[in-house]
Structures are given as C-alpha cells and as structure tokens.
Design a protein around this motif. Sequence first.
Motif, short mmCIF file in Angstrom:
data_model
loop_
_atom_site.label_atom_id
_atom_site.label_comp_id
_atom_site.label_asym_id
_atom_site.label_seq_id
_atom_site.Cartn_x
_atom_site.Cartn_y
_atom_site.Cartn_z
N GLU A 31 0.83 -1.20 0.00
CA GLU A 31 0.00 0.00 0.00
C GLU A 31 0.87 1.25 0.00
O GLU A 31 0.59 2.21 -0.73
CB GLU A 31 -0.94 0.01 1.21
N SER A 32 1.93 1.24 0.78
CA SER A 32 2.85 2.39 0.82
C SER A 32 3.53 2.59 -0.52
O SER A 32 3.66 3.72 -1.00
CB SER A 32 3.91 2.19 1.91
N LEU A 33 3.97 1.50 -1.13
CA LEU A 33 4.63 1.59 -2.43
C LEU A 33 3.67 2.10 -3.50
O LEU A 33 4.04 2.89 -4.36
CB LEU A 33 5.20 0.23 -2.84
N GLU A 34 2.42 1.66 -3.45
CA GLU A 34 1.44 2.12 -4.42
C GLU A 34 1.22 3.63 -4.28
O GLU A 34 1.18 4.35 -5.29
CB GLU A 34 0.11 1.39 -4.24
N ILE A 35 1.12 4.12 -3.07
CA ILE A 35 0.94 5.56 -2.84
C ILE A 35 2.11 6.34 -3.42
O ILE A 35 1.92 7.33 -4.12
CB ILE A 35 0.76 5.85 -1.33
N VAL A 36 3.31 5.88 -3.14
CA VAL A 36 4.51 6.56 -3.66
C VAL A 36 4.48 6.61 -5.18
O VAL A 36 4.73 7.65 -5.79
CB VAL A 36 5.79 5.86 -3.14
N GLN A 37 4.16 5.49 -5.82
CA GLN A 37 4.21 5.44 -7.27
C GLN A 37 3.04 6.18 -7.93
O GLN A 37 3.22 6.79 -8.99
CB GLN A 37 4.30 4.00 -7.76
N VAL A 38 1.87 6.16 -7.32
CA VAL A 38 0.75 6.95 -7.86
C VAL A 38 1.09 8.43 -7.76
O VAL A 38 0.89 9.19 -8.71
CB VAL A 38 -0.57 6.62 -7.13
N GLN A 44 4.28 13.53 -12.58
CA GLN A 44 4.80 13.50 -13.94
C GLN A 44 3.71 13.69 -14.99
O GLN A 44 3.97 13.57 -16.18
CB GLN A 44 5.54 12.18 -14.18
N GLY A 45 2.50 14.01 -14.55
CA GLY A 45 1.43 14.33 -15.48
C GLY A 45 0.60 13.17 -15.98
O GLY A 45 -0.18 13.33 -16.91
N TRP A 46 0.74 11.99 -15.39
CA TRP A 46 -0.05 10.85 -15.82
C TRP A 46 -1.52 11.10 -15.51
O TRP A 46 -1.87 11.65 -14.46
CB TRP A 46 0.38 9.59 -15.11
N SER A 47 -2.39 10.61 -16.37
CA SER A 47 -3.83 10.67 -16.14
C SER A 47 -4.23 9.52 -15.20
O SER A 47 -3.48 8.54 -15.04
CB SER A 47 -4.59 10.54 -17.45
N TRP A 48 -5.43 9.65 -14.63
CA TRP A 48 -5.94 8.56 -13.80
C TRP A 48 -6.10 7.29 -14.64
O TRP A 48 -5.88 6.18 -14.15
CB TRP A 48 -7.25 8.95 -13.14
N GLN A 49 -6.45 7.44 -15.92
CA GLN A 49 -6.61 6.27 -16.78
C GLN A 49 -5.27 5.56 -17.01
O GLN A 49 -5.19 4.33 -16.99
CB GLN A 49 -7.23 6.65 -18.12
#
Length: 78
Positions: A31-38, A44-49
Amino acid sequence: MSHATELAAAAASTDPRIGLRAVLALRRLLESLEIVQVDNARRQGWSWQEIADALEVSRQGVHKKHAGRAPARTSREA
C-alpha cells in the motif's frame, strides 16, 4: 537479505501466526509503495486512466482510492 525478502519468506511459514503477520506487513508495504508510485505518476502528469491501466484496475477505482489525499512528500521536499 532485504526486509521485503524476509517478509516474503515468512509468509510461506507453516506457522499461521508467522505467515499471517508477514502477509499483513507485506500488504502494508505494498500500500505504501502504491501511494509513492501513484504520487510519482501524478507529479509526472499521468492521467488517472494511465495509472489505472498500469495497475490493471478501473480509472474510477484508482481515482476513488487516491484522489482525496494529499500527495506524499519526497525526501527533497521535506
């Protein structure tokens, strides 16, 4: 051996107490790693999609999970 490697090994224990505690610790780590990477992707401008596609989840699901919290601060920002 890294902490994550030790946890993965403990998750395979035949002792349920050890295995389940390791599963809990791994879940928290993931969960911590997912938060960091999201947060990294959003900075970096990634969309939610795009994030949803990378995580193989729905755009709505990833947005609901992550959109409401402030981005994690990097060590340089602290």
